[in-house]
Design an enzyme around this catalytic site. Structure first.
Site, mmCIF file in Angstrom:
data_model
loop_
_atom_site.group_PDB
_atom_site.id
_atom_site.type_symbol
_atom_site.label_atom_id
_atom_site.label_comp_id
_atom_site.label_asym_id
_atom_site.label_seq_id
_atom_site.Cartn_x
_atom_site.Cartn_y
_atom_site.Cartn_z
ATOM 1 N N ARG A 191 -67.735 73.939 27.748
ATOM 2 C CA ARG A 191 -68.915 74.091 28.607
ATOM 3 C C ARG A 191 -69.995 75.046 29.226
ATOM 4 O O ARG A 191 -70.954 74.639 29.099
ATOM 5 C CB ARG A 191 -69.193 73.140 29.469
ATOM 6 C CG ARG A 191 -68.478 72.741 30.408
ATOM 7 C CD ARG A 191 -67.791 71.918 31.529
ATOM 8 N NE ARG A 191 -66.499 72.405 32.838
ATOM 9 C CZ ARG A 191 -66.941 71.716 33.917
ATOM 10 N NH1 ARG A 191 -67.139 70.181 33.421
ATOM 11 N NH2 ARG A 191 -66.574 72.379 34.870
ATOM 12 N N ARG A 248 -64.274 70.503 29.484
ATOM 13 C CA ARG A 248 -63.890 72.110 29.954
ATOM 14 C C ARG A 248 -63.193 73.367 28.946
ATOM 15 O O ARG A 248 -62.846 74.478 28.515
ATOM 16 C CB ARG A 248 -63.414 71.906 30.982
ATOM 17 C CG ARG A 248 -63.168 73.897 31.605
ATOM 18 C CD ARG A 248 -62.570 73.193 33.384
ATOM 19 N NE ARG A 248 -61.854 73.959 33.802
ATOM 20 C CZ ARG A 248 -62.028 75.095 34.046
ATOM 21 N NH1 ARG A 248 -63.551 75.186 34.666
ATOM 22 N NH2 ARG A 248 -60.651 76.095 35.388
ATOM 23 N N ARG A 266 -55.997 78.889 33.067
ATOM 24 C CA ARG A 266 -54.626 79.106 33.770
ATOM 25 C C ARG A 266 -53.735 79.190 32.837
ATOM 26 O O ARG A 266 -52.290 78.986 33.327
ATOM 27 C CB ARG A 266 -54.295 77.574 34.174
ATOM 28 C CG ARG A 266 -55.999 77.452 35.217
ATOM 29 C CD ARG A 266 -55.697 77.953 36.750
ATOM 30 N NE ARG A 266 -57.922 77.587 37.773
ATOM 31 C CZ ARG A 266 -58.287 78.001 37.288
ATOM 32 N NH1 ARG A 266 -58.746 79.283 36.343
ATOM 33 N NH2 ARG A 266 -59.448 77.819 37.942
ATOM 34 N N GLU A 410 -69.254 84.843 36.751
ATOM 35 C CA GLU A 410 -69.785 83.729 36.808
ATOM 36 C C GLU A 410 -71.820 84.422 36.335
ATOM 37 O O GLU A 410 -72.021 85.101 36.972
ATOM 38 C CB GLU A 410 -69.524 82.772 37.746
ATOM 39 C CG GLU A 410 -68.581 82.831 38.321
ATOM 40 C CD GLU A 410 -67.470 81.271 36.942
ATOM 41 O OE1 GLU A 410 -68.491 81.777 36.110
ATOM 42 O OE2 GLU A 410 -66.419 81.306 37.748
HETATM 43 O O1 0X9 Z 1 -61.959 78.820 37.352
HETATM 44 C C1 0X9 Z 1 -62.524 79.524 36.840
HETATM 45 O O2 0X9 Z 1 -61.213 78.967 35.958
HETATM 46 C C2 0X9 Z 1 -63.038 79.676 36.931
HETATM 47 N N1 0X9 Z 1 -64.031 79.292 37.525
HETATM 48 S S1 0X9 Z 1 -65.447 78.149 36.123
HETATM 49 O O3 0X9 Z 1 -66.489 77.687 37.108
HETATM 50 N N2 0X9 Z 1 -66.309 79.424 35.507
HETATM 51 O O4 0X9 Z 1 -64.314 77.628 34.919
HETATM 52 C C3 0X9 Z 1 -63.053 81.323 38.340
HETATM 53 C C4 0X9 Z 1 -62.153 81.966 38.514
HETATM 54 C C5 0X9 Z 1 -62.210 82.669 39.256
HETATM 55 N N3 0X9 Z 1 -61.026 83.589 40.092
HETATM 56 C C6 0X9 Z 1 -60.892 82.226 41.414
HETATM 57 N N4 0X9 Z 1 -61.247 81.635 41.477
HETATM 58 N N5 0X9 Z 1 -59.799 83.146 41.466
HETATM 59 ZN ZN ZN Z 2 -65.423 79.522 33.294
#
Ligand code: 0X9
Ligand code: ZN
Length: 450
Positions: A191, A248, A266, A410
């Protein structure tokens, strides 16, 4: 005929999009105490299916969290927030209207004048969002029009069988058979439409500068290889155009699992399955059944390790996302003390990027180590980018790529539109990031003594 069919498909599916988000709102909640942060974490982990967290719950009190809330949950969440003494600001009052209007505008323009949304290179509209097929065509056209410096590659196929395409830029003055390298990937989250649009926009600008003998870009291309994949999650991206604008994840579905899609951010092998991930397929941060279960992620790991084996050393790895305007360094998997040994250099590079952005557009981009300034997220791309290459590079399930400068960036905005950034902000976004990439080039050249 093909165009008519395409419009029909898009129009009919736009109706699906229209129905989907009726009554949905995006709320901003700003926790001020550790207890409130903990409570929001609990909601994110246990009610993630009912509430779509557009941004994660930050560790830092005072940092906002944006949550998309469906209509039949709004009264309930309001009550809970009141109990926790948490205020809310409505960031997007009517998600459905925003989605529908944006989609209508895009379709209308296509209907009225197809030329204005150029699909071939000479009339390619960098200030419009493009379908996956158009992005693929752009990759192919860029390569064929610039065959002296651009070599296309097929990264592999997506779960649904789409080609994932990218290219390498190497200047004609390149002397070294295996120059130091940079990896840029866009669109891992479906998205986040501004991501592929930005990658295409700044790449185009750099190529134009190379053609007009810009000294910095000549040196950037002659001394460093730039690997670019604008859209890494084609199935998810396609789905955002046809069924659900706010999808997403990937589109893989595993036997016995209730929901479709894994969070590709992830699913990277380094520290896969750790803190800040979910074992539940319906979660937006589902880590998948195993590390690298997502073929899109596997393709990158295989491709990069092949390059490494050939003798190429990656200095930088950037995964372009939206939104929040922040440059995020590793580590993400460590819940405490997440700064890496290269933290200071990583921050100096990030500062150079954010200074360049500020000077271009006055936009402020923050920076820091992921698990320090935001939240932990194990198995994310930036940790893979940074972690050392293992002794056995064919062991895809361990280690990373050893890129000192590995980031998640971001892009815009800070929540006014979130993932639904209007097309009229595309150019300003790729202009400011173009300046950041030039700053990157400048620093990398100094670092390698070129
Ligand atoms: O959550 C994510 O995968 C990323 N944000 S998003 O809104 N684009 O999905 C950020 C990951 C950044 N890393 C950490 N927060 N450690
Ligand atoms: Zn993202």
């Amino acid at each position: 005929m093909k165009f008519a069919r395409e419009v029909f498909v898009l129009v009919s599916l736009a109706c699906l999009v229209l129905a989907k988000y009726e009554g949905y709102q995006v709320w901003r909640i700003t926790p001020k105490t550790e207890k409130q942060i903990e409570w929001l974490h609990y909601i994110e982990e246990n009610m993630g299916e009912e509430f779509d967290f557009w941004t994660g719950v930050s560790k830092i009190p005072g940092n906002p969290v944006d949550i998309m809330v469906q209509p039949n949950r709004q009264t309930n969440l309001r009550m809970l927030l009141k109990q926790e003494k948490l205020d809310l600001d409505i960031m997007i009052n009517d998600v459905n209207t925003l989605v529908t209007n944006q989609m209508d505008e895009i379709l209308e323009r296509r209907r009225a004048n197809r030329q204005s949304v150029g699909t071939r290179l000479d009339n390619f509209d960098y200030n419009a969002y493009h379908t996956y097929e158009e992005i693929q065509q752009w990759v192919a056209d860029m390569a064929s029009e610039n065959s002296d410096i651009i070599e296309p590659f097929l990264l592999g196929y997506s779960c649904e069988g789409r080609e994932i395409n990218g290219f390498r830029i190497r200047g004609t003055g390149s002397q070294n058979p295996y120059p130091k390298a940079v990896w840029f990937e866009g669109g891992i989250h479906a998205r986040e439409w501004i991501s592929p649009a930005t990658v295409m926009g700044f790449t185009h600008k750099l190529i134009e500068e190379y053609r007009s003998d810009d000294d910095l870009v000549l040196r950037m291309f002659d001394n460093i290889d730039w690997y670019i994949v604008p859209s890494l999650n084609p199935d998810g991206y396609h789905y955002t155009w046809t069924n659900d604008r706010l999808w997403r994840k990937t589109r893989s579905k595993y036997v016995g699992e209730a929901c479709t899609g894994t969070d590709p951010n992830r699913n990277w092998p380094f520290q896969w399955g750790g803190v800040g991930t979910s074992p539940f397929s319906c979660s937006e941060i589902y880590h998948g059944p195993s590390a690298l279960s997502e073929i899109e992620v596997f393709n990158v790991v295989e491709f990069l390790r092949d390059r490494w084996y050939e003798g190429q050393d990656f200095l930088m790895f950037i995964d372009w996302h939206s939104y929040s305007q922040v440059i995020i360094a590793p580590w993400s998997y460590l819940d405490s003390n997440p700064r890496t040994d290269d933290y200071q250099d990583q921050m100096d590079m990030a500062k150079a990027m954010s200074d360049a952005i500020l000077a271009t557009s006055l936009k402020v981009y923050g920076m820091g180590a992921g698990a320090e300034i935001l939240y932990p997220a194990a198995g994310s791309s930036k940790d893979f980018g940074y972690a050392a290459v293992p002794v056995n590079p064919w062991d895809y399930t361990s280690g990373g790529m050893g890129a000192k400068y590995s980031y998640t960036v971001e892009l815009r905005d800070t929540g006014e539109y979130g993932f639904l950034l209007p097309e009229d902000q595309i150019q300003d976004t790729y202009d400011e990031i173009h300046a950041a990439v030039r700053a990157i080039g400048d620093r990398l050249l100094t670092e390698i003594g070129a």
